[in-house]
Design a protein around this motif. Sequence first.
Motif, short mmCIF file in Angstrom:
data_model
loop_
_atom_site.label_atom_id
_atom_site.label_comp_id
_atom_site.label_asym_id
_atom_site.label_seq_id
_atom_site.Cartn_x
_atom_site.Cartn_y
_atom_site.Cartn_z
N SER A 148 33.31 54.14 27.86
CA SER A 148 32.12 54.28 29.81
C SER A 148 30.52 54.89 29.30
N VAL A 149 29.75 54.47 30.30
CA VAL A 149 28.68 54.76 30.31
C VAL A 149 28.48 55.90 29.40
N THR A 150 28.93 57.11 29.84
CA THR A 150 28.40 58.75 29.37
C THR A 150 28.34 58.43 27.68
N GLU A 151 29.67 58.18 27.37
CA GLU A 151 30.10 58.09 26.00
C GLU A 151 28.89 57.05 25.41
N LYS A 152 28.69 55.67 25.89
CA LYS A 152 27.73 55.52 25.12
C LYS A 152 26.37 55.87 25.14
N LEU A 153 25.81 57.02 26.54
CA LEU A 153 24.53 57.93 26.68
C LEU A 153 24.91 58.97 25.43
N ASN A 154 26.28 59.80 25.25
CA ASN A 154 26.64 60.55 24.22
C ASN A 154 26.08 59.84 22.98
N TRP A 155 26.59 58.59 22.76
CA TRP A 155 26.19 58.28 21.00
C TRP A 155 24.47 58.27 20.61
N ALA A 156 24.55 57.22 22.23
CA ALA A 156 22.56 56.81 21.32
C ALA A 156 21.31 58.30 21.39
N PHE A 157 22.58 59.76 22.64
CA PHE A 157 21.78 61.01 21.85
C PHE A 157 21.20 61.56 20.72
N ASN A 158 23.41 61.15 20.37
CA ASN A 158 24.47 61.55 19.02
C ASN A 158 23.12 60.57 18.00
N LEU A 159 22.43 60.04 18.32
CA LEU A 159 21.47 58.64 17.01
C LEU A 159 20.01 59.88 16.90
N TYR A 160 19.68 59.77 18.47
CA TYR A 160 18.73 60.79 18.61
C TYR A 160 18.45 61.91 18.10
N ASP A 161 18.94 62.71 17.73
CA ASP A 161 19.55 64.01 17.90
C ASP A 161 19.79 64.12 15.51
N ILE A 162 18.93 64.01 15.36
CA ILE A 162 18.51 64.31 13.67
C ILE A 162 19.64 64.66 12.64
N ASN A 163 19.56 66.46 13.26
CA ASN A 163 19.94 67.32 13.07
C ASN A 163 20.88 67.76 13.92
N LYS A 164 21.46 66.97 14.06
CA LYS A 164 23.18 66.93 15.66
C LYS A 164 23.10 68.71 15.56
N ASP A 165 21.49 69.58 16.33
CA ASP A 165 21.78 70.77 16.61
C ASP A 165 22.06 71.20 18.62
N GLY A 166 22.11 69.59 18.85
CA GLY A 166 21.97 69.59 20.28
C GLY A 166 20.85 69.17 21.23
N TYR A 167 19.39 69.43 20.11
CA TYR A 167 18.87 68.91 21.28
C TYR A 167 17.54 67.98 20.69
N ILE A 168 17.27 67.17 21.37
CA ILE A 168 16.24 65.70 20.90
C ILE A 168 14.68 66.85 20.60
N THR A 169 14.16 67.22 19.60
CA THR A 169 12.24 67.42 19.49
C THR A 169 11.46 66.14 19.58
N LYS A 170 10.49 66.63 19.76
CA LYS A 170 9.48 65.36 19.54
C LYS A 170 9.53 64.73 18.23
N GLU A 171 9.23 65.61 17.50
CA GLU A 171 9.55 65.25 15.72
C GLU A 171 10.02 64.66 15.62
N GLU A 172 11.91 64.36 15.99
CA GLU A 172 12.75 63.50 16.05
C GLU A 172 12.33 62.41 16.79
N MET A 173 12.04 62.75 17.51
CA MET A 173 11.99 61.51 18.53
C MET A 173 10.84 60.31 18.17
N LEU A 174 9.92 60.90 17.16
CA LEU A 174 8.62 60.30 17.03
C LEU A 174 9.42 60.10 15.62
N ALA A 175 10.23 60.35 14.28
CA ALA A 175 10.52 59.70 13.70
C ALA A 175 10.97 58.53 13.92
N ILE A 176 12.16 58.69 15.29
CA ILE A 176 13.08 57.56 15.20
C ILE A 176 12.42 56.30 15.86
#
Lengths: 619, 211
Positions: B117-145
């Motif tokens: 489902s779209v929610t699952e896909k968005l979850n997956w994308a969030f998991n991809l961006y969240d490099i240290n898997k702590d539940g938050y995407i910081t600017k540094e993580e996003m910048l690395a991606i």
Amino acid sequence: MAAGVAAWLPFARAAAIGWMPVASTPMPIPPQDKRKAQDGLIILNVSGTKFQTWRTTLERYPDTLLGSTERDFFFHEETSEYFFDRDPDIFRHILNFYRTGKLHYPRQECISAYDEELAFFGIIPEIIGDCCYEEYKDRRRENAERLQDDEEMDMNNDVTPVNLTFREYLWRAFENPHTSTLALVFYYVTGFFIAISVMANVVETVPCGTLPNRSKEMSCGDRYALAFFCLDTACVMIFTVEYLLRLIAAPSRCKFMKSVMSVIDVVAIMPYYIGLVMTDNDQVSGAFVTLRVFRVFRIFKFSRHSAGLRILGYTLKSCASELGFLLFSLTMAIIIFATVMFYAEKGSTATKFTSIPAAFWYTIVTMTTLGYGDMVPKTIVGKVFGSICSLSGVLVIALPVPVIVSNFSRIYHQSQRAEKRRAQRKTRLARIRAAKIRGTNAYMRYKQNGLLIDALEEVAGQALVGKAASPPFESQHHHLLHCLEKTTNHEFVDEQTFQANCMEISVVNKSGSRTSSLSSSPHGLSSCCSRRHRKKSSFSLPSTNNQELSTIQIRERPVSNSRSSLNAKLDKTMPLKCDEAYISPSMVRLSAPVATSSDDTSTATTTYSQSNIVRVSAL
Amino acid sequence: TVFVVWLVNTRGRQRAPSDSDLELSTVRHQPEGLDQLQAQTKFTRKELQSLYRGFKNECPSGLVDEETFKSIYSQFFPQGDASTYAHFLFNAFDIDRNGSIRFEDFVIGLSVLLRGSVTEKLNWAFNLYDINKDGYITKEEMLAIMKSIYDMMGRYTYPCVRDDAPSEHVDKFFQKMDKNRDGVVTIEEFIETCQKDENIMNSMQLFENVI
């Protein structure tokens, strides 16, 4: 791109979902699989031997016979299989190529038969895997020589970069004499002078007969002192000039001065200059004579001219441990035996073994089986130990020497193979580069075709008949690259266009045009381009490139049936934007995808994209 | 059959973690049975078969290590350097973080991406961006991606990729996603914003019929 990873393309495309939330622009439409390729088994009957494989395996390489519709010519209706009247043994390797992506060359097959099969099935031999490539090439060369054909060996010569600085050019000429005739001439001239200089040094000392008013025999050096001096001067001048030129041309002067060859050069020419400085000074004439000995080091300059000599030196260096062991064990044995012989011969009268160091000479001469006979033991005990000494000498010396010899042989053959591999590597790199460029060009063509076709589809309302159907793998791969472009809002271009763009951007900056914040840092643009843009390519007409691209878009837009007024608005605004040409190249780019996506999505999307544009231009 | 399945399972589970110090070429992994995978994912039998054939062709040992993964993914982006992004992708697929992707991880990930489902896909994308898997995407993580995505473009682009293009892109992203301006993007903010964005919702459906 190796189509062997075609199986992973669906994965790469699925993973592209990771780009969606950060994409700047909407994604292009994926290509439709017009041909629903059924994954069935295909039977290939090659002269009675049946091979079976999946259909998709064969279609990995669509530009070969088996992967394209060309195989339909060989379809046999009665047995519903594909029949080929070819050699089944070689076909096995061809089929393996489809399966594994690597083409191997069977050593027992005839090279021309193999080449014929490859040509028939449309496979280029250049993709033979690394494991078999050398063998294949060697066999091919042998075959050509045997047939006395003038096979076109397209081993390209040294690609001469046109814009080496003079210094780099000089250094290259010194290091690699075969790059130009001047370098070759210089190489031979220096070699000749080295030989002359060494010969002169040798002949100088030969006795040349007597002058009438002198009693003792003179050496040639004293008799023709002036001639030899002139010869020496000439040689040293040549060597000095060569050394200075090398020093100037060296990319790293400190490293050059520390290198072995440079030290040899200096040692070769120093005695002459020191001799010039301290002539007519009797006190240091003794030292001066000693210095002349160093002139013999000129012979080592030959190592630049002979690879074998260099390898010998390298071998000795790499066998340092063996040589060290040899030396150490010899020293140990010498000391032991000298001591023993000294004490054994101490008793006898008028013995030459006056001390242990004096016995060293005997031990060395005996262990190396020279046996001069100037020192011999007289007592029985002495003779016994003397024979033990000579036997052990043979053993101690014979052991490390084969190791050194085998080392030399290994290194020598390695250097020969390295030369061959280096020559082949250039071809490889050229091939890889060509493949990359081909890939980029294919992608460019896809994009131009894609935009045109989508627009025309809208008009026709149905799929166009007879358009060039690109194979599904290729079009999917191109769609993936297109998505990446949309995500980052940048486009792939090929090398020439890239450099042309850089030139025109720097031209624009020089003319001091108005800036907008989107291409916010034209300085950034030009700095990025100029930093990366090391080659100075010729100026191309800046206007044509951009204008042509934008006109293509303009031409397509009116063709598309504009369902919403927004499209029409775009058309009107387009020419305006084009006039502002280079300032907002990215803005021009942005408008293009909006049109294509608006063809199929709701107006809500277009408002978003439109607002996207508006927002951007407001920045 | 239950016994056989159990055997296969234990064999699969035993091999992979214990042989981490051996070379990967000596490690083999057999996947769970077809029925089990069918239950765990939304693929049909035929699709699973074709997926496994492709997977096994490239990785005969049954496991993908990071280097192989990077080299495979880089072949799709010859003009740029896809290794950093491939590293992030690898971590997103390697759910149990043991340094290698088994066929089960591969197929479960694909099932989410292609049939979820779209929610699952968005979850997956969030998991991809969240490099240290702590539940938050910081600017540094996003910048690395973002940098890794731009690296894939390579040198020859139009217009030239500026050095601050990734960070600009990250700023735009945070402007859009970070509703409460606390400098991090949580999963709720992410999903909420994406669901409101037509473009993103449409692009999520893009790769439905990839297999």
